[in-house]
Design an enzyme around this catalytic site. Structure first.
Site: not given
Length: 402
Positions: A122, A174, A13
Protein backbone atom coordinates in the site's frame (compact mmCIF):
# COMPACT_ATOMS: atom_id res chain seq x y z
CA UNK A 1 0.73 26.31 11.12
CA UNK A 2 1.47 23.87 8.31
CA UNK A 3 -1.17 21.28 7.48
CA UNK A 4 -1.00 17.59 6.66
CA UNK A 5 -3.90 15.51 5.34
CA UNK A 6 -3.99 11.95 6.63
CA UNK A 7 -5.68 9.03 4.91
CA UNK A 8 -7.70 7.93 7.95
CA UNK A 9 -9.51 4.66 8.54
CA UNK A 10 -9.97 4.74 12.30
CA UNK A 11 -7.97 1.54 12.58
CA UNK A 12 -4.99 0.98 14.81
CA UNK A 13 -2.32 2.56 12.63
CA UNK A 14 -4.09 5.73 11.55
CA UNK A 15 -5.54 6.27 15.03
CA UNK A 16 -2.10 6.70 16.56
CA UNK A 17 -0.66 8.53 13.57
CA UNK A 18 -2.72 11.65 14.39
CA UNK A 19 -1.01 12.34 17.75
CA UNK A 20 2.32 11.13 16.35
CA UNK A 21 2.20 13.68 13.51
CA UNK A 22 1.39 16.49 15.94
CA UNK A 23 4.11 15.47 18.38
CA UNK A 24 6.74 14.90 15.69
CA UNK A 25 6.10 17.68 13.16
CA UNK A 26 3.84 20.17 14.91
CA UNK A 27 1.52 20.06 11.90
CA UNK A 28 -2.22 20.59 12.01
CA UNK A 29 -3.68 17.21 11.12
CA UNK A 30 -6.72 16.99 8.85
CA UNK A 31 -8.13 13.49 8.53
CA UNK A 32 -9.83 12.10 5.42
CA UNK A 33 -11.85 8.89 5.53
CA UNK A 34 -12.96 7.42 2.22
CA UNK A 35 -16.35 5.73 2.32
CA UNK A 36 -15.77 2.78 0.03
CA UNK A 37 -18.53 0.71 1.54
CA UNK A 38 -17.08 -0.29 4.89
CA UNK A 39 -20.44 0.39 6.50
CA UNK A 40 -20.69 0.67 10.26
CA UNK A 41 -16.94 1.25 10.58
CA UNK A 42 -17.49 4.90 9.58
CA UNK A 43 -20.06 5.74 12.26
CA UNK A 44 -17.67 6.49 15.16
CA UNK A 45 -14.92 8.13 13.11
CA UNK A 46 -15.95 11.77 13.50
CA UNK A 47 -15.77 11.72 17.29
CA UNK A 48 -12.75 9.45 17.30
CA UNK A 49 -10.67 11.54 14.88
CA UNK A 50 -11.28 14.75 16.83
CA UNK A 51 -10.54 13.09 20.18
CA UNK A 52 -7.32 11.73 18.70
CA UNK A 53 -6.23 15.27 17.84
CA UNK A 54 -7.38 15.95 14.27
CA UNK A 55 -8.65 19.48 13.58
CA UNK A 56 -11.33 18.14 11.24
CA UNK A 57 -12.43 15.02 9.42
CA UNK A 58 -13.65 14.66 5.86
CA UNK A 59 -15.81 11.59 5.25
CA UNK A 60 -16.02 11.19 1.48
CA UNK A 61 -18.62 8.95 -0.14
CA UNK A 62 -16.64 7.45 -3.03
CA UNK A 63 -18.60 4.23 -3.44
CA UNK A 64 -20.00 4.85 -6.90
CA UNK A 65 -16.70 6.24 -8.22
CA UNK A 66 -14.99 3.20 -6.77
CA UNK A 67 -17.28 0.87 -8.70
CA UNK A 68 -17.56 2.68 -12.01
CA UNK A 69 -14.04 4.10 -12.38
CA UNK A 70 -11.89 1.42 -10.74
CA UNK A 71 -13.70 -1.87 -10.13
CA UNK A 72 -15.66 -2.17 -13.37
CA UNK A 73 -12.66 -1.41 -15.65
CA UNK A 74 -10.68 -4.09 -13.81
CA UNK A 75 -13.61 -6.51 -14.03
CA UNK A 76 -13.95 -5.88 -17.78
CA UNK A 77 -10.23 -6.59 -18.18
CA UNK A 78 -10.66 -9.87 -16.30
CA UNK A 79 -7.64 -8.96 -14.16
CA UNK A 80 -6.83 -11.37 -11.33
CA UNK A 81 -3.52 -11.27 -9.47
CA UNK A 82 -1.70 -14.61 -9.30
CA UNK A 83 -4.81 -16.52 -10.28
CA UNK A 84 -6.81 -15.82 -7.11
CA UNK A 85 -6.70 -12.27 -5.72
CA UNK A 86 -9.47 -10.01 -7.03
CA UNK A 87 -7.52 -6.85 -6.13
CA UNK A 88 -9.93 -5.46 -3.53
CA UNK A 89 -7.36 -3.44 -1.60
CA UNK A 90 -5.22 -2.65 -4.63
CA UNK A 91 -7.63 -0.59 -6.73
CA UNK A 92 -9.01 1.25 -3.70
CA UNK A 93 -5.68 2.97 -3.05
CA UNK A 94 -5.42 5.15 -6.17
CA UNK A 95 -8.94 6.45 -5.55
CA UNK A 96 -8.20 7.26 -1.90
CA UNK A 97 -4.95 8.95 -2.95
CA UNK A 98 -6.76 11.03 -5.58
CA UNK A 99 -9.21 12.38 -3.02
CA UNK A 100 -6.38 12.88 -0.52
CA UNK A 101 -4.59 15.10 -3.02
CA UNK A 102 -7.75 17.03 -3.85
CA UNK A 103 -8.39 17.81 -0.17
CA UNK A 104 -4.73 18.73 0.41
CA UNK A 105 -4.97 21.22 -2.45
CA UNK A 106 -8.26 22.59 -1.10
CA UNK A 107 -6.85 22.99 2.43
CA UNK A 108 -3.48 24.35 1.32
CA UNK A 109 -1.66 21.47 2.99
CA UNK A 110 2.03 20.91 2.43
CA UNK A 111 1.93 17.18 3.01
CA UNK A 112 -0.16 14.01 2.97
CA UNK A 113 0.32 10.99 5.21
CA UNK A 114 -0.74 7.35 5.23
CA UNK A 115 -0.64 4.40 7.61
CA UNK A 116 0.82 1.79 5.27
CA UNK A 117 3.74 -0.18 6.64
CA UNK A 118 7.23 -0.31 5.17
CA UNK A 119 6.72 -4.00 4.41
CA UNK A 120 3.56 -3.74 2.36
CA UNK A 121 2.25 -2.86 -1.07
CA UNK A 122 0.00 0.00 0.00
CA UNK A 123 2.86 2.41 0.63
CA UNK A 124 3.78 2.07 -3.04
CA UNK A 125 0.21 2.42 -4.26
CA UNK A 126 -0.47 5.54 -2.22
CA UNK A 127 2.79 7.26 -3.01
CA UNK A 128 2.95 6.52 -6.73
CA UNK A 129 -0.57 7.94 -7.03
CA UNK A 130 0.33 11.09 -5.10
CA UNK A 131 3.46 11.59 -7.19
CA UNK A 132 1.45 11.22 -10.39
CA UNK A 133 -1.27 13.65 -9.27
CA UNK A 134 0.70 16.29 -7.34
CA UNK A 135 4.48 15.83 -7.17
CA UNK A 136 4.89 18.95 -4.98
CA UNK A 137 3.25 17.39 -1.93
CA UNK A 138 5.44 15.99 0.83
CA UNK A 139 4.61 12.38 1.71
CA UNK A 140 4.92 11.21 5.32
CA UNK A 141 4.97 7.48 6.01
CA UNK A 142 5.23 7.04 9.82
CA UNK A 143 5.83 3.29 9.69
CA UNK A 144 9.14 3.98 7.94
CA UNK A 145 10.16 6.59 10.53
CA UNK A 146 8.88 5.95 14.03
CA UNK A 147 10.30 3.63 16.69
CA UNK A 148 7.20 1.45 16.94
CA UNK A 149 8.06 -2.00 15.62
CA UNK A 150 4.93 -4.11 15.95
CA UNK A 151 1.14 -4.15 16.29
CA UNK A 152 1.64 -4.72 20.02
CA UNK A 153 3.79 -1.56 20.27
CA UNK A 154 1.05 0.38 18.53
CA UNK A 155 -1.62 -0.91 20.90
CA UNK A 156 0.51 0.16 23.87
CA UNK A 157 1.09 3.59 22.29
CA UNK A 158 -2.65 4.07 21.78
CA UNK A 159 -3.58 2.94 25.26
CA UNK A 160 -1.04 5.33 26.80
CA UNK A 161 -2.84 8.20 25.07
CA UNK A 162 -6.35 7.01 25.77
CA UNK A 163 -7.09 6.21 22.11
CA UNK A 164 -9.50 3.26 21.62
CA UNK A 165 -8.59 0.95 18.76
CA UNK A 166 -10.57 -1.92 17.15
CA UNK A 167 -7.67 -4.35 17.57
CA UNK A 168 -6.68 -6.33 20.64
CA UNK A 169 -3.75 -8.57 21.39
CA UNK A 170 -6.23 -11.47 21.29
CA UNK A 171 -7.43 -10.61 17.77
CA UNK A 172 -4.49 -8.86 16.12
CA UNK A 173 -5.65 -9.12 12.50
CA UNK A 174 -4.99 -6.35 10.04
CA UNK A 175 -8.21 -5.95 8.07
CA UNK A 176 -9.19 -3.84 5.07
CA UNK A 177 -12.86 -3.62 4.18
CA UNK A 178 -14.68 -1.98 1.32
CA UNK A 179 -17.64 -2.59 -0.94
CA UNK A 180 -15.68 -5.17 -2.91
CA UNK A 181 -13.98 -7.28 -0.26
CA UNK A 182 -12.62 -7.82 3.23
CA UNK A 183 -9.02 -8.87 3.76
CA UNK A 184 -7.45 -10.50 6.82
CA UNK A 185 -3.72 -10.64 7.56
CA UNK A 186 -1.52 -11.11 10.61
CA UNK A 187 -1.96 -12.99 13.86
CA UNK A 188 -2.23 -16.76 13.51
CA UNK A 189 -2.62 -16.32 9.73
CA UNK A 190 1.10 -15.51 9.47
CA UNK A 191 1.72 -19.26 9.58
CA UNK A 192 0.43 -20.67 6.25
CA UNK A 193 -0.13 -24.05 7.93
CA UNK A 194 -2.86 -22.58 10.17
CA UNK A 195 -6.34 -22.97 8.74
CA UNK A 196 -8.47 -19.82 9.13
CA UNK A 197 -10.84 -20.03 12.07
CA UNK A 198 -14.54 -20.09 11.22
CA UNK A 199 -15.19 -16.95 13.26
CA UNK A 200 -12.76 -15.04 11.03
CA UNK A 201 -15.35 -14.47 8.31
CA UNK A 202 -17.44 -11.32 8.55
CA UNK A 203 -19.03 -10.95 5.10
CA UNK A 204 -20.42 -14.45 4.98
CA UNK A 205 -20.15 -17.98 6.29
CA UNK A 206 -17.74 -20.83 5.70
CA UNK A 207 -18.85 -23.20 2.92
CA UNK A 208 -19.76 -25.98 5.34
CA UNK A 209 -22.12 -23.62 7.17
CA UNK A 210 -23.88 -22.51 3.97
CA UNK A 211 -27.46 -23.62 3.18
CA UNK A 212 -28.06 -27.09 1.73
CA UNK A 213 -30.16 -25.62 -1.08
CA UNK A 214 -28.63 -23.82 -4.06
CA UNK A 215 -29.38 -20.22 -4.98
CA UNK A 216 -29.79 -19.31 -8.67
CA UNK A 217 -29.41 -15.75 -9.90
CA UNK A 218 -29.34 -14.03 -13.29
CA UNK A 219 -27.01 -11.14 -14.02
CA UNK A 220 -27.46 -8.76 -16.93
CA UNK A 221 -24.47 -7.03 -18.54
CA UNK A 222 -24.24 -4.13 -20.99
CA UNK A 223 -20.88 -3.79 -22.74
CA UNK A 224 -19.18 -5.66 -19.95
CA UNK A 225 -20.76 -3.71 -17.10
CA UNK A 226 -23.24 -5.43 -14.74
CA UNK A 227 -26.54 -3.56 -14.81
CA UNK A 228 -29.32 -5.89 -13.61
CA UNK A 229 -30.12 -8.73 -11.25
CA UNK A 230 -32.89 -11.22 -11.95
CA UNK A 231 -34.27 -8.98 -14.67
CA UNK A 232 -34.39 -5.82 -12.54
CA UNK A 233 -32.17 -2.82 -13.28
CA UNK A 234 -30.20 -1.94 -10.15
CA UNK A 235 -27.73 0.94 -9.52
CA UNK A 236 -24.10 -0.21 -9.18
CA UNK A 237 -23.70 0.13 -5.41
CA UNK A 238 -27.00 -1.58 -4.59
CA UNK A 239 -26.22 -4.35 -7.09
CA UNK A 240 -22.90 -5.21 -5.48
CA UNK A 241 -24.34 -4.99 -1.96
CA UNK A 242 -27.04 -7.47 -2.94
CA UNK A 243 -24.52 -9.82 -4.54
CA UNK A 244 -22.35 -9.64 -1.41
CA UNK A 245 -25.33 -10.70 0.67
CA UNK A 246 -26.27 -13.56 -1.66
CA UNK A 247 -22.72 -14.75 -2.10
CA UNK A 248 -21.85 -14.38 1.57
CA UNK A 249 -24.71 -16.50 2.86
CA UNK A 250 -23.68 -19.24 0.41
CA UNK A 251 -20.02 -19.18 1.45
CA UNK A 252 -18.88 -17.88 -1.96
CA UNK A 253 -15.71 -15.89 -2.52
CA UNK A 254 -13.32 -17.02 0.21
CA UNK A 255 -9.69 -17.08 -0.94
CA UNK A 256 -6.76 -18.17 1.22
CA UNK A 257 -3.47 -17.53 -0.55
CA UNK A 258 0.22 -16.85 -0.19
CA UNK A 259 1.02 -14.06 -2.62
CA UNK A 260 4.11 -12.28 -3.87
CA UNK A 261 4.18 -8.72 -2.58
CA UNK A 262 5.67 -6.03 -4.76
CA UNK A 263 8.34 -5.31 -2.11
CA UNK A 264 9.85 -8.77 -2.50
CA UNK A 265 8.43 -10.96 0.25
CA UNK A 266 5.61 -13.46 0.30
CA UNK A 267 2.59 -12.82 2.51
CA UNK A 268 -0.48 -14.80 3.47
CA UNK A 269 -3.91 -13.24 3.18
CA UNK A 270 -7.47 -14.49 3.56
CA UNK A 271 -9.92 -12.57 1.37
CA UNK A 272 -13.70 -12.47 1.36
CA UNK A 273 -15.04 -11.29 -2.01
CA UNK A 274 -18.53 -12.79 -2.39
CA UNK A 275 -20.14 -10.37 -4.87
CA UNK A 276 -16.93 -9.83 -6.80
CA UNK A 277 -16.42 -13.56 -7.29
CA UNK A 278 -19.92 -13.87 -8.75
CA UNK A 279 -19.31 -10.98 -11.13
CA UNK A 280 -15.97 -12.33 -12.34
CA UNK A 281 -17.36 -15.78 -13.08
CA UNK A 282 -20.39 -14.35 -14.86
CA UNK A 283 -18.35 -11.85 -16.87
CA UNK A 284 -15.87 -14.51 -17.94
CA UNK A 285 -18.72 -16.64 -19.27
CA UNK A 286 -20.02 -13.73 -21.33
CA UNK A 287 -16.56 -13.01 -22.75
CA UNK A 288 -16.21 -16.64 -23.83
CA UNK A 289 -19.54 -16.46 -25.62
CA UNK A 290 -19.02 -13.17 -27.46
CA UNK A 291 -15.30 -12.95 -28.24
CA UNK A 292 -13.53 -14.71 -31.10
CA UNK A 293 -10.65 -17.04 -30.27
CA UNK A 294 -7.79 -14.69 -31.20
CA UNK A 295 -9.19 -11.74 -29.25
CA UNK A 296 -10.15 -13.82 -26.23
CA UNK A 297 -6.71 -15.37 -25.95
CA UNK A 298 -4.95 -12.04 -26.34
CA UNK A 299 -7.27 -10.47 -23.78
CA UNK A 300 -6.26 -13.20 -21.33
CA UNK A 301 -2.65 -12.08 -21.75
CA UNK A 302 -3.65 -8.46 -21.24
CA UNK A 303 -5.48 -9.44 -18.04
CA UNK A 304 -2.23 -10.65 -16.47
CA UNK A 305 -0.51 -7.33 -17.16
CA UNK A 306 -3.56 -5.33 -16.06
CA UNK A 307 -3.57 -7.21 -12.74
CA UNK A 308 0.09 -6.35 -12.19
CA UNK A 309 -0.59 -2.69 -12.94
CA UNK A 310 -3.38 -2.57 -10.38
CA UNK A 311 -1.47 -4.59 -7.79
CA UNK A 312 1.71 -2.53 -8.18
CA UNK A 313 -0.07 0.80 -7.81
CA UNK A 314 0.70 2.08 -11.31
CA UNK A 315 -2.92 3.03 -12.01
CA UNK A 316 -2.17 6.56 -13.19
CA UNK A 317 -0.02 5.54 -16.15
CA UNK A 318 -0.36 5.72 -19.93
CA UNK A 319 -0.10 1.94 -20.11
CA UNK A 320 -3.22 1.41 -17.99
CA UNK A 321 -5.09 3.94 -20.13
CA UNK A 322 -3.94 2.18 -23.30
CA UNK A 323 -5.01 -1.21 -21.99
CA UNK A 324 -8.40 0.24 -21.05
CA UNK A 325 -8.81 1.34 -24.66
CA UNK A 326 -8.13 -2.21 -25.86
CA UNK A 327 -10.43 -3.75 -23.26
CA UNK A 328 -13.28 -1.37 -24.09
CA UNK A 329 -13.16 -2.49 -27.73
CA UNK A 330 -13.43 -6.12 -26.63
CA UNK A 331 -16.49 -5.26 -24.55
CA UNK A 332 -18.60 -3.70 -27.30
CA UNK A 333 -20.55 -6.94 -27.68
CA UNK A 334 -20.29 -8.11 -24.04
CA UNK A 335 -24.01 -7.67 -23.53
CA UNK A 336 -26.24 -10.45 -22.33
CA UNK A 337 -27.51 -12.49 -19.39
CA UNK A 338 -25.63 -14.99 -17.27
CA UNK A 339 -27.23 -17.44 -14.85
CA UNK A 340 -25.10 -18.76 -11.99
CA UNK A 341 -25.62 -21.28 -9.22
CA UNK A 342 -24.41 -20.54 -5.68
CA UNK A 343 -23.91 -23.56 -3.48
CA UNK A 344 -21.66 -24.19 -0.47
CA UNK A 345 -18.76 -21.96 -1.48
CA UNK A 346 -19.10 -22.58 -5.22
CA UNK A 347 -20.29 -20.27 -7.94
CA UNK A 348 -20.86 -22.21 -11.15
CA UNK A 349 -22.22 -21.28 -14.54
CA UNK A 350 -25.82 -22.36 -15.14
CA UNK A 351 -26.53 -20.63 -18.46
CA UNK A 352 -25.47 -17.73 -20.67
CA UNK A 353 -27.05 -15.92 -23.60
CA UNK A 354 -26.33 -12.85 -25.69
CA UNK A 355 -27.70 -11.24 -28.85
CA UNK A 356 -24.05 -11.11 -29.96
CA UNK A 357 -23.23 -14.74 -29.23
CA UNK A 358 -20.65 -16.35 -31.51
CA UNK A 359 -21.82 -19.78 -30.49
CA UNK A 360 -23.64 -21.27 -33.47
CA UNK A 361 -25.52 -24.44 -32.67
CA UNK A 362 -25.92 -25.28 -36.35
CA UNK A 363 -22.12 -25.63 -36.61
CA UNK A 364 -21.42 -27.05 -33.15
CA UNK A 365 -24.09 -29.77 -33.04
CA UNK A 366 -23.18 -33.45 -32.86
CA UNK A 367 -26.40 -34.18 -34.68
CA UNK A 368 -27.08 -34.16 -38.41
CA UNK A 369 -26.30 -30.82 -40.01
CA UNK A 370 -26.13 -29.46 -43.52
CA UNK A 371 -23.74 -26.60 -42.74
CA UNK A 372 -20.38 -28.09 -41.83
CA UNK A 373 -18.49 -30.36 -44.23
CA UNK A 374 -16.37 -32.64 -42.06
CA UNK A 375 -14.22 -33.63 -45.04
CA UNK A 376 -12.74 -30.08 -45.01
CA UNK A 377 -10.90 -30.96 -41.79
CA UNK A 378 -8.52 -33.28 -43.66
CA UNK A 379 -6.91 -30.50 -45.65
CA UNK A 380 -6.76 -28.25 -42.60
CA UNK A 381 -4.97 -30.89 -40.53
CA UNK A 382 -2.54 -31.64 -43.38
CA UNK A 383 -1.50 -27.98 -43.64
CA UNK A 384 -1.54 -27.33 -39.90
CA UNK A 385 0.61 -30.41 -39.28
CA UNK A 386 2.98 -29.87 -42.22
CA UNK A 387 5.85 -28.46 -40.09
CA UNK A 388 5.66 -31.53 -37.83
CA UNK A 389 5.71 -33.85 -40.82
CA UNK A 390 8.68 -32.08 -42.45
CA UNK A 391 10.68 -32.23 -39.23
CA UNK A 392 9.90 -35.92 -38.74
CA UNK A 393 11.04 -36.68 -42.32
CA UNK A 394 14.29 -34.78 -41.76
CA UNK A 395 15.02 -36.67 -38.53
CA UNK A 396 14.34 -39.98 -40.25
CA UNK A 397 16.55 -39.22 -43.25
CA UNK A 398 19.42 -37.82 -41.15
CA UNK A 399 19.43 -40.73 -38.75
CA UNK A 400 18.31 -38.64 -35.76
CA UNK A 401 15.23 -40.78 -35.44
CA UNK A 402 15.58 -44.56 -35.19
Amino acid sequence: MKKVVLAYSGGLDTSIIIPWLKETYGYEVIAMAADLGQGEELAPLQEKAIKSGASKLYIEDLREEFLTEFIFPTLKAGAVYEGSYLLGTSFARPLIARRLVEIAEKEGAVAVAHGATGKGNDQVRFELSVKALNPDLEIIAPWRIWDLKSREDCIDYAQARGIPVPVTKDRPYSMDRNLWHLSHEGGDLENPWNEPKNDLYLLGVSPEDAPDEATYIELGFEQGVPTSLNGQKIPPVALLETLNELGGKNGVGIVDMVENRLVGMKSRGVYETPGGTILYIAHQALDRLTLDRLTLHYKEQIALKYAEIVYDGTWYTPLREALDAFVNVTQKNATGTVRVKLYKGNCTLAGVKSPYSLYNEAYATFGDDGVYNQKDASGFINLFGLPLKVRALMEKESGLRK
